[in-house]
Design an enzyme around this catalytic site. Structure first.
Site, mmCIF file in Angstrom:
data_model
loop_
_atom_site.group_PDB
_atom_site.id
_atom_site.type_symbol
_atom_site.label_atom_id
_atom_site.label_comp_id
_atom_site.label_asym_id
_atom_site.label_seq_id
_atom_site.Cartn_x
_atom_site.Cartn_y
_atom_site.Cartn_z
ATOM 1 C CB SER A 7 -5.920 4.770 4.694
ATOM 2 O OG SER A 7 -4.606 4.872 4.964
ATOM 3 C CG HIS A 31 -7.361 1.412 5.301
ATOM 4 N ND1 HIS A 31 -8.629 0.430 4.363
ATOM 5 C CD2 HIS A 31 -6.976 1.446 3.980
ATOM 6 C CE1 HIS A 31 -8.641 0.386 2.709
ATOM 7 N NE2 HIS A 31 -7.855 1.043 2.406
ATOM 8 C CG ASP A 33 -3.948 1.174 2.386
ATOM 9 O OD1 ASP A 33 -4.745 0.929 1.425
ATOM 10 O OD2 ASP A 33 -4.186 2.592 2.354
ATOM 11 C CG HIS A 64 -6.770 -2.535 0.362
ATOM 12 N ND1 HIS A 64 -6.696 -0.742 -0.119
ATOM 13 C CD2 HIS A 64 -6.669 -2.739 -1.489
ATOM 14 C CE1 HIS A 64 -6.738 -0.799 -1.939
ATOM 15 N NE2 HIS A 64 -7.042 -1.734 -1.975
ATOM 16 N N GLY A 140 -1.257 3.158 -4.390
ATOM 17 C CA GLY A 140 0.117 3.226 -4.547
ATOM 18 C C GLY A 140 0.212 4.434 -3.900
ATOM 19 N N GLY A 142 -0.855 7.929 -1.300
ATOM 20 C CA GLY A 142 -1.656 8.628 -0.542
ATOM 21 C C GLY A 142 -1.537 10.303 -0.711
ATOM 22 C CG ASP A 173 -8.821 3.193 -0.406
ATOM 23 O OD1 ASP A 173 -8.137 4.772 -0.328
ATOM 24 O OD2 ASP A 173 -8.072 2.493 0.135
ATOM 25 N N GLY A 174 -9.626 6.513 -1.194
ATOM 26 C CA GLY A 174 -8.896 7.689 -1.920
ATOM 27 C C GLY A 174 -9.029 8.586 -2.433
ATOM 28 N N GLY A 175 -8.675 9.771 -2.053
ATOM 29 C CA GLY A 175 -9.059 10.810 -2.342
ATOM 30 C C GLY A 175 -10.369 11.440 -1.619
ATOM 31 C CB SER A 196 -3.287 12.547 2.981
ATOM 32 O OG SER A 196 -4.425 12.799 2.297
HETATM 33 C C1 DX5 Z 1 -4.097 3.833 -2.119
HETATM 34 C C2 DX5 Z 1 -4.735 3.466 -0.630
HETATM 35 C C3 DX5 Z 1 -5.595 4.179 0.202
HETATM 36 C C4 DX5 Z 1 -4.651 5.626 0.471
HETATM 37 C C5 DX5 Z 1 -5.698 6.720 0.851
HETATM 38 O O1 DX5 Z 1 -3.522 3.365 -2.707
HETATM 39 O O2 DX5 Z 1 -5.000 2.422 -0.893
HETATM 40 O O3 DX5 Z 1 -5.935 3.356 0.885
HETATM 41 O O4 DX5 Z 1 -4.538 5.340 2.062
HETATM 42 O O5 DX5 Z 1 -5.568 7.941 1.248
HETATM 43 P P1 DX5 Z 1 -5.858 9.626 0.711
HETATM 44 O O6 DX5 Z 1 -6.948 9.322 2.026
HETATM 45 O O7 DX5 Z 1 -4.667 10.441 1.723
HETATM 46 O O8 DX5 Z 1 -6.472 9.549 -0.471
HETATM 47 ZN ZN ZN Z 2 -6.440 1.056 0.894
#
Ligand code: DX5
Ligand code: ZN
Length: 240
Positions: A7, A31, A33, A64, A140, A142, A173-175, A196
């Site tokens: 991302s 990806h 955002d 996304h 919202g 990362g 997606d996320g974490g 991240s």
């Molecule tokens: C969250 C985004 C994600 C984000 C994920 O709002 O949709 O795509 O970039 O970031 P990480 O991998 O750091 O959680």
């Molecule tokens: Zn995303």
């Protein structure tokens, strides 16, 4: 094989082309955002940046849309070169129509769900999409922690998707980190988004390769799980 989608939210936007070049040889998708400051409390980028990315990469752009009224912007993102356009079910009262619009633009339609939204919100459109995106953080920003309850949703959606032809991708997606990617893949994800954990690393290319090692090693290197701890369950209902 599970696909990896870095991302760019966590990339250095001042040198975005260089950041993309770092992961180009090893990533499966990029990806992107898109945030509007209304549906989510942050602002990011629009079609102009997507079009600039398109000129710098051969990777499919997985866009996304975390925006209200996404139907107003579909044509612009399609023209900019998106491969996937994913809208949130929470902001699409006419979801079936919106997904059809994406398909008619020649782009692969995707539908996304926030962590607190039931899988049933998309049950009726699973045969309309090429991708289902399950948010595993509140969108919202990362760098947030994976929300454990989403593991059960991944398992449930995987069971539903086994009955859909052609089968859509299941993106999470996320974490997503090295220590939980294996667990998320085993729950049923086919695409893992990581921001991240990849662009926050001094060597993003090595970070992608480490994800592949963790996903492919028999023991699941560094696998610490999602903390969900819930056994696989039957979905509450099945499509058809
Ligand atoms: C969250 C985004 C994600 C984000 C994920 O709002 O949709 O795509 O970039 O970031 P990480 O991998 O750091 O959680
Ligand atoms: Zn995303």
């Amino acid at each position: 094989m599970v696909k990896i989608a870095p991302s760019i939210l966590s990339a250095d936007f001042a040198v975005l082309g260089e950041e993309i070049a770092k992961v180009e040889p090893v990533a499966d998708l990029l990806h992107v955002d898109v945030m509007d400051g209304h549906f989510v409390p942050n602002l990011t980028i629009g079609p102009v940046v997507v079009e600039a990315m398109r000129r710098r990469t051969h990777l499919p752009l997985d866009v996304h849309l975390m925006i209200q009224h996404p139907e107003r912007y579909l044509a612009a993102f399609a023209k900019a070169g998106a491969a996937y356009l994913t809208v949130h079910a929470e902001v699409c009262p006419h979801l079936h129509r919106t997904l059809q619009q994406i398909r008619e633009l020649g782009v692969k339609p995707g539908v996304a769900l926030n962590p607190s939204t039931s899988l049933h919100a998309v049950e009726q459109v699973l045969d309309q999409v090429d991708l289902v995106l399950l948010l595993s953080v509140n969108p919202g920003f990362g760098g947030q922690a994976f929300i454990p309850l989403v593991r059960k949703k991944i398992e449930g959606m995987r069971q539903w998707l086994e009955r859909v032809h052609p089968r859509p991708e299941l993106e999470v997606d996320g974490g997503i980190k090295l220590d939980n990617c294996r667990d998320v893949a085993e729950a049923g994800a086919s695409i893992l988004v990581a921001g991240s954990a990849i662009f926050g690393n001094a060597d993003p290319r090595a970070a992608v390769n480490e994800f592949r090692e963790a996903l492919n090693s028999p023991a699941g290197r560094g696998a610490g799980g999602t903390g969900g701890g819930l056994p696989p369950g039957e979905p509450q209902s099945r499509i058809r």
